[in-house]
Design a protein around this motif. Structure first.
Motif, short mmCIF file in Angstrom:
data_model
loop_
_atom_site.label_atom_id
_atom_site.label_comp_id
_atom_site.label_asym_id
_atom_site.label_seq_id
_atom_site.Cartn_x
_atom_site.Cartn_y
_atom_site.Cartn_z
N GLY A 68 0.85 -1.19 0.00
CA GLY A 68 0.00 0.00 0.00
C GLY A 68 0.88 1.23 0.00
N LYS A 69 0.26 2.39 -0.07
CA LYS A 69 1.05 3.62 -0.11
C LYS A 69 1.72 3.87 1.24
CE LYS A 69 -2.44 7.05 1.18
NZ LYS A 69 -3.21 8.24 0.76
N VAL A 70 2.81 4.61 1.20
CA VAL A 70 3.53 5.01 2.40
C VAL A 70 3.57 6.53 2.44
CG1 VAL A 70 5.76 5.02 3.56
CG2 VAL A 70 4.95 2.93 2.48
N ARG A 71 3.18 7.09 3.57
CA ARG A 71 3.19 8.55 3.73
C ARG A 71 4.37 8.95 4.62
NH1 ARG A 71 -2.18 11.79 4.47
NH2 ARG A 71 -2.06 11.39 2.22
N ILE A 72 5.15 9.89 4.13
CA ILE A 72 6.33 10.40 4.84
C ILE A 72 6.15 11.87 5.14
CG2 ILE A 72 8.81 10.88 4.65
CD1 ILE A 72 8.98 8.44 2.76
N ALA A 73 6.39 12.26 6.38
CA ALA A 73 6.53 13.68 6.72
C ALA A 73 8.02 13.98 6.73
CB ALA A 73 5.91 13.98 8.07
N PHE A 74 8.42 14.93 5.91
CA PHE A 74 9.85 15.25 5.74
C PHE A 74 10.12 16.66 6.23
CE2 PHE A 74 13.29 16.72 2.68
CZ PHE A 74 14.33 16.16 3.43
N LEU A 75 11.04 16.75 7.22
CA LEU A 75 11.44 18.03 7.79
C LEU A 75 12.90 18.28 7.44
CD1 LEU A 75 9.50 16.40 9.91
CD2 LEU A 75 10.03 18.29 11.44
N SER A 76 13.24 19.53 7.20
CA SER A 76 14.63 19.87 6.95
C SER A 76 14.88 21.32 7.31
CB SER A 76 14.97 19.63 5.46
OG SER A 76 16.35 19.81 5.23
N ASP A 77 16.11 21.62 7.69
CA ASP A 77 16.57 23.00 7.90
C ASP A 77 15.67 23.79 8.86
OD1 ASP A 77 18.87 23.39 5.71
OD2 ASP A 77 17.27 22.19 4.82
N LEU A 78 15.40 23.20 9.99
CA LEU A 78 14.64 23.91 11.02
C LEU A 78 15.46 25.05 11.63
CD1 LEU A 78 11.98 23.87 12.81
CD2 LEU A 78 13.35 22.59 14.47
N HIS A 79 16.74 24.80 11.83
CA HIS A 79 17.65 25.80 12.41
C HIS A 79 17.09 26.43 13.69
CE1 HIS A 79 20.58 25.54 9.23
NE2 HIS A 79 19.66 25.77 8.31
N ASN A 80 16.59 25.55 14.57
CA ASN A 80 16.09 25.97 15.90
C ASN A 80 14.85 26.87 15.83
OD1 ASN A 80 17.98 24.58 17.44
ND2 ASN A 80 19.44 26.26 17.43
N HIS A 81 14.19 26.93 14.68
CA HIS A 81 13.02 27.80 14.59
C HIS A 81 11.87 27.22 15.40
CE1 HIS A 81 11.48 31.30 12.43
NE2 HIS A 81 10.31 30.72 12.48
N VAL A 82 10.99 28.09 15.87
CA VAL A 82 9.87 27.68 16.70
C VAL A 82 8.57 28.24 16.12
CG1 VAL A 82 8.82 27.82 18.99
CG2 VAL A 82 11.30 27.61 18.78
N TYR A 83 7.60 27.35 15.94
CA TYR A 83 6.27 27.74 15.46
C TYR A 83 5.27 27.49 16.59
CZ TYR A 83 8.34 27.86 10.81
OH TYR A 83 9.13 28.15 9.72
N GLY A 84 4.86 28.56 17.24
CA GLY A 84 3.99 28.41 18.40
C GLY A 84 4.78 27.96 19.61
N LYS A 85 4.14 27.96 20.76
CA LYS A 85 4.81 27.57 21.98
C LYS A 85 5.35 26.16 21.87
CE LYS A 85 4.10 27.11 26.98
NZ LYS A 85 3.11 27.17 28.09
N GLU A 86 6.65 26.01 22.06
CA GLU A 86 7.33 24.71 22.01
C GLU A 86 7.03 23.96 20.71
OE1 GLU A 86 6.23 22.73 25.60
OE2 GLU A 86 7.51 23.98 26.86
N ASN A 87 6.91 24.70 19.64
CA ASN A 87 6.66 24.15 18.30
C ASN A 87 5.34 23.39 18.19
OD1 ASN A 87 8.38 24.73 16.03
ND2 ASN A 87 10.09 23.90 17.23
N GLU A 88 4.34 23.83 18.94
CA GLU A 88 3.05 23.15 18.92
C GLU A 88 2.39 23.19 17.54
OE1 GLU A 88 0.83 25.10 21.96
OE2 GLU A 88 1.64 23.88 23.59
N GLU A 89 2.55 24.30 16.82
CA GLU A 89 1.91 24.41 15.50
C GLU A 89 2.50 23.40 14.52
OE1 GLU A 89 2.11 28.44 14.12
OE2 GLU A 89 1.28 29.25 15.98
N LEU A 90 3.81 23.26 14.54
CA LEU A 90 4.46 22.31 13.65
C LEU A 90 4.11 20.88 14.04
CD1 LEU A 90 6.39 21.66 11.36
CD2 LEU A 90 8.31 21.99 12.94
N LEU A 91 4.12 20.58 15.31
CA LEU A 91 3.77 19.23 15.77
C LEU A 91 2.34 18.88 15.40
CD1 LEU A 91 5.50 19.39 19.25
CD2 LEU A 91 6.05 17.74 17.45
#
Length: 297
Positions: free
Chosen positions: A46-69
């Motif tokens: 079946g299909k495989v779904r990958i979440a791919f992250l790169s080059d975060l460089h310590n950036h934060v989206y929302g408190k403790e990266n809640e938005e990204l999570l």
């Protein structure tokens, strides 16, 4: 005078609009989705779904990266792959922001990561960075993250046989300037061995400049980053400049295909040093690998 005043007003409005867009792109991210078809996977896969992250460089989206999570969680990936430069590899810079995000990812899905040039310089230059890379890697492994430093692992998922490779490039490949440092398939084999022919081979290699070599080595899919989308992007031309100061790099941020092989280049989630983006929002990549017989389903 009246005409001059109108022109000045237009220029001020334009500059304000550009600055507003730059600010937005530095503080928000989008989700970019790709579907990759492969005839190499057959049978009951079946299909495989990958979440791919790169080059975060310590950036934060929302408190403790809640938005990204939350975005990663809602994507419902089978695997999470991190392609390097999650931290900022400079003396005295804190790596705990990146580690804190990474350690939460295994609660969503199994996680594998490789090193970008920032982790690699910390790894290779202990005379400058001390044991900081070792501490960082130890934290990731304690959280259950698979750290691939010139290594590979087989990942059976949804009936697919995947072989995932993580490669550190020769550090000269990141050298700034116009002269390109060559990379051969022989050098790749010295680092990560030969590509496994009876598996779908995914290679995490941070710098996309060597896409042709990666494909020649045997990668079916390459996951890269490093170029931050080319800092700014122009219609039809793509990314404007690479970290090596080369104009209009060929693989600056998109999904590229040649003869059934692919490279997905993330535009990255953060910035460092040059904190600028224009028409080039940060992105989380969500990638579906689909066997050919399932492609239209």
């Amino acid at each position: 005078m009246k005409t001059t005043g109108i022109i000045v007003l237009i220029l001020v409005i334009f500059a304000a609009a550009v600055l507003a867009e730059v600010w937005r792109e530095l503080h928000c991210f989008k989700i970019t989705r790709y579907r990759i078809r492969t005839s190499k996977i057959k049978g009951d896969a079946g299909k495989v779904r990958i979440a791919f992250l790169s080059d975060l460089h310590n950036h934060v989206y929302g408190k403790e990266n809640e938005e990204l999570l939350l975005a990663i969680r809602e994507a419902k990936p089978d695997l999470i792959l991190a392609g390097g430069d999650m931290l900022v590899g400079k003396a005295g810079r804190d790596w705990t922001v990146a580690a804190d995000l990474m350690k939460k990812l295994p609660q969503i899905a199994p996680v594998w990561c490789c090193n970008g040039n920032h982790e690699q310089r910390m790894h290779e230059q202990q005379e400058i960075y001390g044991k900081e890379y070792g501490y960082y890697e130890k934290e990731l492994k304690k959280a259950g993250i698979h750290v691939l430093v010139n290594g590979s692992e087989e990942i059976p998922v949804n009936g697919m046989k995947l072989r995932l490779y993580g490669m550190e490039l020769p550090f000269g490949c990141y050298k700034k300037g116009w002269k390109v440092c060559p990379l051969t398939t022989g050098e790749m084999e010295e680092r990560i061995g030969s590509a496994e022919t009876d598996a779908y081979c995914i290679l995490m290699a941070h710098h996309p400049l060597y896409a042709e070599t990666y494909w020649k080595w045997g990668a079916d899919l390459v996951l890269s980053g490093h170029l931050h989308g080319g800092i700014a992007r122009l219609p039809l031309l793509g990314g404007v400049i690479s970290p090596q100061f080369r104009l209009f790099p060929r693989y600056s941020g998109d999904c590229y295909e040649k003869d059934g092989k692919y490279i997905v280049v993330s535009k990255g989630l953060g910035t460092h040093t040059i904190n600028f983006r224009f028409w080039n929002p940060a992105e989380l990549v969500v990638l579906d690998i689909i066997p050919a017989f399932l492609y239209n389903k």
